[in-house]
Design a protein around this motif. Sequence first.
Motif, mmCIF file in Angstrom:
data_model
loop_
_atom_site.group_PDB
_atom_site.id
_atom_site.type_symbol
_atom_site.label_atom_id
_atom_site.label_comp_id
_atom_site.label_asym_id
_atom_site.label_seq_id
_atom_site.Cartn_x
_atom_site.Cartn_y
_atom_site.Cartn_z
ATOM 1 N N TYR A 9 0.851 -1.181 0.000
ATOM 2 C CA TYR A 9 0.000 0.000 0.000
ATOM 3 C C TYR A 9 0.889 1.233 0.000
ATOM 4 O O TYR A 9 1.804 1.340 0.812
ATOM 5 C CB TYR A 9 -0.916 0.021 1.228
ATOM 6 C CG TYR A 9 -1.969 -1.062 1.188
ATOM 7 C CD1 TYR A 9 -3.168 -0.850 0.516
ATOM 8 C CD2 TYR A 9 -1.749 -2.278 1.803
ATOM 9 C CE1 TYR A 9 -4.132 -1.848 0.469
ATOM 10 C CE2 TYR A 9 -2.707 -3.277 1.757
ATOM 11 C CZ TYR A 9 -3.893 -3.055 1.091
ATOM 12 O OH TYR A 9 -4.845 -4.044 1.046
ATOM 13 N N LEU A 10 0.611 2.150 -0.914
ATOM 14 C CA LEU A 10 1.350 3.402 -1.010
ATOM 15 C C LEU A 10 0.391 4.564 -0.823
ATOM 16 O O LEU A 10 -0.785 4.483 -1.197
ATOM 17 C CB LEU A 10 2.010 3.536 -2.387
ATOM 18 C CG LEU A 10 2.999 2.460 -2.807
ATOM 19 C CD1 LEU A 10 3.441 2.692 -4.243
ATOM 20 C CD2 LEU A 10 4.190 2.436 -1.883
ATOM 21 N N SER A 11 0.908 5.654 -0.300
ATOM 22 C CA SER A 11 0.101 6.872 -0.253
ATOM 23 C C SER A 11 0.026 7.434 -1.678
ATOM 24 O O SER A 11 0.830 7.073 -2.548
ATOM 25 C CB SER A 11 0.750 7.901 0.679
ATOM 26 O OG SER A 11 1.963 8.380 0.116
ATOM 27 N N ARG A 12 -0.917 8.297 -1.905
ATOM 28 C CA ARG A 12 -1.028 8.922 -3.234
ATOM 29 C C ARG A 12 0.251 9.702 -3.561
ATOM 30 O O ARG A 12 0.716 9.692 -4.692
ATOM 31 C CB ARG A 12 -2.238 9.847 -3.288
ATOM 32 C CG ARG A 12 -3.546 9.100 -3.255
ATOM 33 C CD ARG A 12 -4.720 10.047 -3.495
ATOM 34 N NE ARG A 12 -5.987 9.431 -3.179
ATOM 35 C CZ ARG A 12 -6.614 8.560 -3.951
ATOM 36 N NH1 ARG A 12 -6.076 8.189 -5.085
ATOM 37 N NH2 ARG A 12 -7.773 8.039 -3.587
ATOM 38 N N ALA A 13 0.819 10.343 -2.546
ATOM 39 C CA ALA A 13 2.048 11.112 -2.760
ATOM 40 C C ALA A 13 3.200 10.186 -3.156
ATOM 41 O O ALA A 13 4.003 10.528 -4.031
ATOM 42 C CB ALA A 13 2.409 11.894 -1.494
ATOM 43 N N GLN A 14 3.292 9.017 -2.518
ATOM 44 C CA GLN A 14 4.343 8.061 -2.875
ATOM 45 C C GLN A 14 4.166 7.572 -4.307
ATOM 46 O O GLN A 14 5.136 7.478 -5.060
ATOM 47 C CB GLN A 14 4.337 6.870 -1.913
ATOM 48 C CG GLN A 14 4.821 7.211 -0.527
ATOM 49 C CD GLN A 14 4.596 6.073 0.450
ATOM 50 O OE1 GLN A 14 3.566 5.391 0.420
ATOM 51 N NE2 GLN A 14 5.553 5.882 1.342
ATOM 52 N N LEU A 15 2.925 7.265 -4.687
ATOM 53 C CA LEU A 15 2.662 6.787 -6.042
ATOM 54 C C LEU A 15 2.994 7.865 -7.069
ATOM 55 O O LEU A 15 3.634 7.589 -8.090
ATOM 56 C CB LEU A 15 1.207 6.345 -6.183
ATOM 57 C CG LEU A 15 0.807 5.811 -7.551
ATOM 58 C CD1 LEU A 15 1.646 4.610 -7.948
ATOM 59 C CD2 LEU A 15 -0.668 5.464 -7.565
ATOM 60 N N GLU A 16 2.604 9.093 -6.793
ATOM 61 C CA GLU A 16 2.918 10.188 -7.716
ATOM 62 C C GLU A 16 4.426 10.395 -7.821
ATOM 63 O O GLU A 16 4.956 10.643 -8.900
ATOM 64 C CB GLU A 16 2.210 11.479 -7.278
ATOM 65 C CG GLU A 16 0.709 11.459 -7.513
ATOM 66 C CD GLU A 16 0.337 11.160 -8.956
ATOM 67 O OE1 GLU A 16 0.918 11.760 -9.885
ATOM 68 O OE2 GLU A 16 -0.545 10.304 -9.158
ATOM 69 N N LYS A 19 5.835 7.754 -10.062
ATOM 70 C CA LYS A 19 5.526 8.048 -11.471
ATOM 71 C C LYS A 19 6.463 9.123 -12.014
ATOM 72 O O LYS A 19 7.001 8.993 -13.111
ATOM 73 C CB LYS A 19 4.075 8.520 -11.617
ATOM 74 C CG LYS A 19 3.056 7.426 -11.454
ATOM 75 C CD LYS A 19 1.661 8.024 -11.592
ATOM 76 C CE LYS A 19 0.578 7.008 -11.333
ATOM 77 N NZ LYS A 19 -0.772 7.617 -11.424
ATOM 78 N N ARG A 29 7.999 1.555 -12.168
ATOM 79 C CA ARG A 29 7.739 1.818 -10.745
ATOM 80 C C ARG A 29 8.177 0.624 -9.907
ATOM 81 O O ARG A 29 8.762 0.791 -8.843
ATOM 82 C CB ARG A 29 6.263 2.128 -10.526
ATOM 83 C CG ARG A 29 5.860 3.463 -11.143
ATOM 84 C CD ARG A 29 4.410 3.725 -10.967
ATOM 85 N NE ARG A 29 3.658 2.765 -11.783
ATOM 86 C CZ ARG A 29 2.349 2.687 -11.848
ATOM 87 N NH1 ARG A 29 1.608 3.503 -11.144
ATOM 88 N NH2 ARG A 29 1.757 1.805 -12.612
#
Length: 60
Positions: A9-16, A19, A29
Motif C-alpha cells: 500500500y502506497l500513499s497517493r504522494a508516494q505513487l505520484e 511516477k 515503478r
Amino acid sequence: MDKVRMSIYLSRAQLEGLKEMARPTGRSRNQLIREGIDLALLRVIDTSGPTPRGPGHTTS
C-alpha cells in the motif's frame, strides 16, 4: 533473480513520486521500489547502531 509477487500500500504522494521518478529514468515503478528496498537493506547492513524507526515503533 527469483521474484515473489506481493502487494504493498502506497500513499497517493508516494505513487505520484514514483511516477515522476520513473518517467525520466526509463525505469518501471516496480524496479524503483525494488531498488529502494535494496538501498534500505544496505543501509541497515552498513550501520553499526540501531536501525532508525518511524514514530510509534516499539520493540518487543
